[in-house]
Structures are given as structure tokens and as C-alpha cells.
Design an enzyme around this catalytic site. Structure first.
Site, mmCIF file in Angstrom:
data_model
loop_
_atom_site.group_PDB
_atom_site.id
_atom_site.type_symbol
_atom_site.label_atom_id
_atom_site.label_comp_id
_atom_site.label_asym_id
_atom_site.label_seq_id
_atom_site.Cartn_x
_atom_site.Cartn_y
_atom_site.Cartn_z
ATOM 1 N N ARG A 177 13.415 -0.913 5.597
ATOM 2 C CA ARG A 177 14.084 -1.409 6.801
ATOM 3 C C ARG A 177 15.565 -1.540 6.514
ATOM 4 N NH1 ARG A 177 10.554 -0.389 9.537
ATOM 5 N NH2 ARG A 177 9.368 -1.589 11.054
ATOM 6 N N GLU A 225 20.742 0.124 13.092
ATOM 7 C CA GLU A 225 20.349 1.443 13.575
ATOM 8 C C GLU A 225 19.915 1.368 15.048
ATOM 9 O OE1 GLU A 225 17.036 1.982 10.702
ATOM 10 O OE2 GLU A 225 15.732 2.094 12.455
ATOM 11 N N ARG A 284 0.818 -1.219 0.000
ATOM 12 C CA ARG A 284 0.000 0.000 0.000
ATOM 13 C C ARG A 284 0.853 1.270 0.000
ATOM 14 N NH1 ARG A 284 -3.901 -2.870 4.259
ATOM 15 N NH2 ARG A 284 -1.874 -3.800 4.664
ATOM 16 N N HIS A 301 15.178 7.395 10.562
ATOM 17 C CA HIS A 301 13.966 6.554 10.595
ATOM 18 C C HIS A 301 12.726 7.385 10.970
ATOM 19 C CE1 HIS A 301 12.592 2.107 11.181
ATOM 20 N NE2 HIS A 301 11.594 2.863 10.757
HETATM 21 C C1 GLV Z 1 8.151 2.145 10.589
HETATM 22 O O1 GLV Z 1 9.229 1.870 10.218
HETATM 23 C C2 GLV Z 1 7.054 1.236 10.636
HETATM 24 O O2 GLV Z 1 7.237 0.027 10.382
HETATM 25 O O3 GLV Z 1 5.952 1.673 10.948
#
Ligand code: GLV
Length: 327
Positions: free
Chosen positions: A239, A268, A156, A286
Site C-alpha cells: 500500500r 495514488e 499469505r 496498482h
Molecule cells: C489490492 O491492493 C488489494 O488489497 O486487493
């Protein structure tokens, strides 16, 4: 007796207030990052957990807490949780899909554009006092409009990123575990399904939006980087671990690709120190979902899941429905 929950990291205070209407809440508003064993101890005696993507909920941690009923992650990704082990132990696991799609897509675009047009490099150069005259070739970058966008991972969020590309007159190619329906491809700016190899060879801007799992570990390594155009950019909002950071650093240093925009990293929040020495990488901590309203929506979504899970109804975002079927 009131059920007990642990909120493993700091969240919006009103979300803690909301959860306190249902549960005895052990909150961590000091935002201490629990080491693995410390977290196992904090979990003891809890009925539910509200976690973020930073806590590792391992099979051992779950086994040490047999009374646990639900782990509700405030993230769409859930690679930090051993879902199979949770299912075996009858523990519900939930995530926060959808509420972050558009915000994350906005950020992916910001990062791709900053990368292609060298925005952070330009600002550092200006702040360092290097702007003393106009030159025809100062900080030349790559066009985004009219180019080919290659999206790996067309869920999505990937589709939301693709939709935005129509305003830039771009062609979209994508690679995914399975092909989208013709209707969804149409709504994603007529995205065209191609192999990973064709995508890497063809795209001007490669965008990574796939979930992390052992199967997607190092989806982009030295061999894949070697297929990309030397003028191409790589953006990762998915990721750490999907990209082999060491291989990427070598490719950026040797200009085998033009530049990268990275919101996520292997290990990280520790960064490979060489990233900091490279001018052709845009680095962010992030934050792709970090708008005020979206982070609130994520926290409330995780709370909704926890309340439903512990109050006997099916959580809206249950990842392991086999658990409820066993009840
Ligand atoms: C952020 O990295 C998430 O998975 O919501």
C-alpha cells in the site's frame, strides 16, 4: 421488498447480472469516481455496498446511512473502511483474501526482477535510439539468483513470494508482527525471522507486503532507507503510505539505494511528480492482482460475501464477526 445494493465502481457485467438475481442493484458501470460526499448520497437507502479499495468508507459515511448492513470490499486490503466504526454500528465488513495470493506473488517477482535488471529503463533507452553499439557495462544491474530476499510482512502473499525464491537459490529473511511456525517457515524456502533492522541491513532485495494501518504508516522512511545497502532494491506491492515517498525519492536520486519497484503510492492515483524524473524506479498503476482470472475471482468473492451477508448467512470473509454475534 427487495434489498438494495450499490456497486460503487464498474465491475464485470456478469457479476452485476448475478447480483441482480438477489437485489435491486444501483451499478456504476460508467465508473464515475464518487467524491466522498457524493458517495454518502449514493449510499442512502442501501442495504449493502460493493466497494473497491478506492472508496473511503468513513465513520461519518456509515453514520449517515443507518440502514446499511454490509460493506463488501473487492480487495484483500481494507484500510479504506473504518472497520471499528462499522462494528459499532452493526455493519458487516468483508474483504477478498486468498484468491489473489499467487497472482500478486507473480507480480511482485516481475516487479522485483524488472527493478533489479533495469528492464523498463533499458526499454526506454532502446526506444530512444540510444542502442548503437554493445558495451560491457551497458545497463548493469543486480543479480536476483543467489541473493538475499528480505520480506517485510509475511502473510499469505509474503509466503507465496518466498516459496518462489527456491528456484532462484535465494536465502529468505523476513520480518513480521509475529513469527511463523517452523512448518510455515520451512514451506517458505526456510525463511529466517529477523528484526527489521537486520533485514534492512542484510537484504539485497527488500519486498514490502504488509497491510497499511496507522501503525505501519511510513514503515520505510529516511532512517530505514539509510540502513539498506547502496546496491539494494526496494519493491512495494502492499500500500501507499507504508513508504515515505519523499524520503524514497531522495534516496533514489542520491543513489543511497540502487532502485525501487512501486505498484502503490501515497495519494495514488496522483504520483509525486519527481518519480517520473528518476531512471532508477519502475512504476506500475496498482495492478499486482490484475490478471483476468484473479480480478474475476475477487469480484465474485465480494459478490459471494454480499449475498451471504444480506441473505442471512455468515459471509465467508467477515472481518468483524462481533457484528454477527450481536444479532
Ligand atoms: C489490492 O491492493 C488489494 O488489497 O486487493
Amino acid at each position: 421488498m427487495q434489498q438494495k445494493i450499490l456497486v460503487a465502481r464498474a465491475v464485470f457485467p456478469d457479476v452485476i447480472d448475478r447480483l441482480s438475481q438477489y437485489f435491486e442493484v444501483a451499478a456504476n458501470q460508467a465508473d464515475h469516481v464518487y467524491a466522498d460526499q457524493e458517495l454518502v448520497e449514493k449510499m442512502t437507502g442501501m442495504d449493502g455496498l460493493l466497494t473497491t479499495g478506492s472508496e473511503r468508507i468513513t465513520a461519518a459515511a456509515l453514520a449517515a446511512n443507518p440502514g446499511l448492513k454490509a460493506v463488501c470490499n473487492m480487495a484483500v486490503g481494507y484500510n479504506n473502511i473504518d472497520v471499528d466504526a462499522a462494528t459499532r454500528s452493526g455493519i458487516m465488513v468483508t474483504n477478498t483474501p486468498d484468491v489473489l495470493n499467487e497472482t500478486t506473488a507473480d507480480f511482485a517477482w516481475a516487479l522485483m526482477m524488472a527493478t533489479a535488471r533495469r528492464i523498463t529503463e533499458a526499454e526506454h533507452w532502446l526506444r530512444a535510439g540510444k542502442w548503437v553499439k554493445w558495451r560491457y557495462d551497458t545497463l548493469l544491474g543486480a543479480d536476483v539468483h543467489g541473493s538475499t530476499l528480505g520480506i517485510i510482512g509475511m502473510g499469505r502473499i509474503g509466503q507465496a513470494i518466498a516459496r518462489r525464491s527456491s528456484g532462484f537459490g535465494m536465502q529468505v529473511i523476513y520480518h513480521n508482527r509475529s513469527r511463523l511456525t517452523a512448518d510455515l517457515e520451512g514451506r517458505a524456502n526456510d525463511a529466517q525471522f529477523v528484526s527489521k533492522e537486520v533485514l534492512l541491513r542484510t537484504a539485497d532485495h527488500v519486498m514490502l507486503v504488509l497491510p497499511y494501518s496507522p501503525e505501519t504508516h511510513h514503515t520505510i522512511g529516511a532512517a530505514e532507507l539509510a540502513l539498506m545497502k547502496p546496491s539494494a532494491t526496494l519493491t512495494n506491492v502492499a500500500r501507499g503510505g507504508i513508504v515515505d515517498d519523499v524520503a524514497l525519492i531522495a534516496a533514489l536520486r542520491e543513489r543511497r539505494i540502487a532502485s525501487a519497484g512501486l505498484d502503490v503510492f501515497e495519494n495514488e492515483p496522483a504520483l509525486h511528480p519527481d518519480f517520473l524524473t528518476l531512471p532508477n524506479v519502475v512504476l506500475t498503476p496498482h495492478i499486482a492482482s490484475a490478471s483476468e482470472s484473479t480480478r474475476r475471482a475477487m469480484a465474485n468473492c465480494a459478490a459471494d460475501n454480499l449475498i451471504a451477508a444480506l441473505c442471512g448467512t455468515s459471509p465467508p470473509n467477515l472481518l468483524n464477526p462481533a457484528v454477527r454475534r450481536k444479532e
